[in-house]
Scaffold this active site. Structure first.
Site, PDB file in Angstrom:
ATOM      1  CB  SER A 177      -1.909   2.579  -1.123  1.00  0.00           C
ATOM      2  OG  SER A 177      -1.014   3.600  -0.766  1.00  0.00           O
TER       3      SER A 177
ATOM      4  CG  ASP B 189       1.486   1.045  -0.083  1.00  0.00           C
ATOM      5  OD1 ASP B 189       0.735   0.477  -0.894  1.00  0.00           O
ATOM      6  OD2 ASP B 189       1.403   2.256   0.188  1.00  0.00           O
TER       7      ASP B 189
END
Length: 401
Positions: free
Chosen positions: A121, A262
């Protein structure tokens, strides 16, 4: 040729020891659950052995270290400090990752070689900025890229900017925008600022440079929920987008026929894989998502925020437990240390990782620099199992409800 750390295993030996130790731990202990493991089978009863002459035998003491016991500073192996060579594990957490910007900026002022960097991320974005800068122009170029990215984020503070750092969590976005916002319905105006920022700030071809640190960028494969690690030769803008893709806000990112979300879901950041791939004994974890909160949340937003924090650290805690076990049993030369944002910024657990306030981002950056300064000065007094410091920098901005 890099110089070996004092008392360190060679790269192959260290990776083999960690793989063996981690495999043994994961196969015998359910580290993903709080439930206790089954008790071991009782040893067989043997006939009493002859007693030795008490004069000829001296008493022997043994120290037992359990798998969940924290690694005390005194147990860390001695060696060069600050380390000449270092690997980094960079956690994601929206704008909280501005703390990592400060940490990296301070580390770049030291003659420390960066060996391997893992990230997920926002941690992946920091990792890419750092690695590409080092590959193209050394420490100063890396510092400039990080600074330019985060300063632009502050000055472009808007809904679009949150996409730059994966600022929306799965549950948080549903609370903020309601049940009608879903991946396939988002992006009606083709909002994709991260792709533009990546094209400006990162030359992905430079990641193939022999002088570039090794990269381990995580994304979550939707088909089976498994973590996918992308290395230098496979990293593209699509990989960066996948690692920062919040499911309820952005469409899934497709790479070679596979859809990804993610990377923070499977490991935030990837730590076991980093310790297996690194060629140095020193690994620094930069943790930006708070693990502790002294308040019991009662509002929907506060409960949602706390659940996100717990989920973000769950896989990380399991990997740290496996590594601590390996340190005690098979890889004593590994020196894992941690710098945690919550140890430097008061009330961080009450703040939002989507906060784009300039004052808040500058506070995180300043706190990161100060925390790295303490880490460099304290040396082996800092372990991954203990806070980096009990010094805090208070925020003058109000916390969320």
């Amino acid at each position: 040729m890099s110089e070996k750390m004092v008392g360190a295993h060679d790269g192959v030996g260290l990776r083999g020891a960690l793989r063996t130790a981690a495999s043994r731990l994961l196969s015998t202990t359910d580290i993903w659950s709080d439930a206790p493991s089954p008790p071991p089978a009782p040893p067989p009863v043997l006939p009493p052995a002859p007693q030795p002459d008490p004069i000829a035998q001296a008493p022997v003491t043994a120290e037992v270290v359990t798998a969940t016991a924290p690694v005390a500073p005194a147990q860390l192996p001695a060696g060069q400090w600050p380390p000449r060579k270092l690997s980094l594990a960079l956690q994601g957490g929206g704008t909280f990752a501005a703390f990592t910007w400060g940490v990296l900026e301070r580390l770049l002022e030291e003659p420390i070689e960066i060996d391997t960097i893992s990230g997920a991320s926002a941690g992946a974005i920091n990792a890419l900025l750092l690695a590409s800068g080092l590959a193209e122009g050394g420490r100063e170029a890396a510092r400039s890229r990080l600074s330019r990215f985060w300063i632009r984020l502050m000055h472009e503070a808007s809904f679009r900017s949150l996409m730059l750092v994966g600022g929306f969590s799965p549950a948080g976005s549903s609370v903020a925008f309601g049940p009608t916002l879903r991946s396939g319905q988002f992006d009606p105006f083709d909002l994709d600022p991260l792709r533009q920022a990546l094209s400006r700030d990162i030359d992905f071809a430079a990641l193939l440079n022999p002088d570039c640190p090794k990269l381990l960028i995580a994304a979550t494969r939707i088909r089976d929920g498994q973590q996918q690690i992308f290395r230098n030769d496979a990293i593209t803008a699509e990989v960066a987008l996948a690692s920062t893709c919040p499911p309820l806000v952005h469409c899934a990112v497709e790479i070679e026929g596979e859809a990804y979300w993610d990377g923070g879901f499977g490991g935030n950041p990837p730590l076991l894989r980093l310790t297996q791939d690194t060629t140095t004994s020193d690994v620094l974890l930069v943790q930006v998502t708070p693990a502790r909160d002294s308040y019991v949340p009662i509002t929907l937003a506060a409960i949602d925020r706390r659940l996100d924090q717990i989920a973000a650290n769950a896989a990380l805690n399991a990997e740290i437990a496996a590594i601590e076990w390996a340190q005690a049993h098979a890889a004593p030369s590994l020196r894992l240390t941690r710098i945690a944002a919550e140890d430097s910024v008061d009330g961080l657990a009450q703040r939002s990782s989507t906060d784009l306030g300039r004052g808040f981002i500058r506070l995180l950056h300043r706190s990161g620099r100060a925390a790295a300064e303490r880490w460099l000065g304290q040396g082996t007094a800092v372990s991954a199992a203990s806070p980096a410091s009990d010094q805090h920098i208070a925020s003058n901005e109000p916390a969320l409800a």
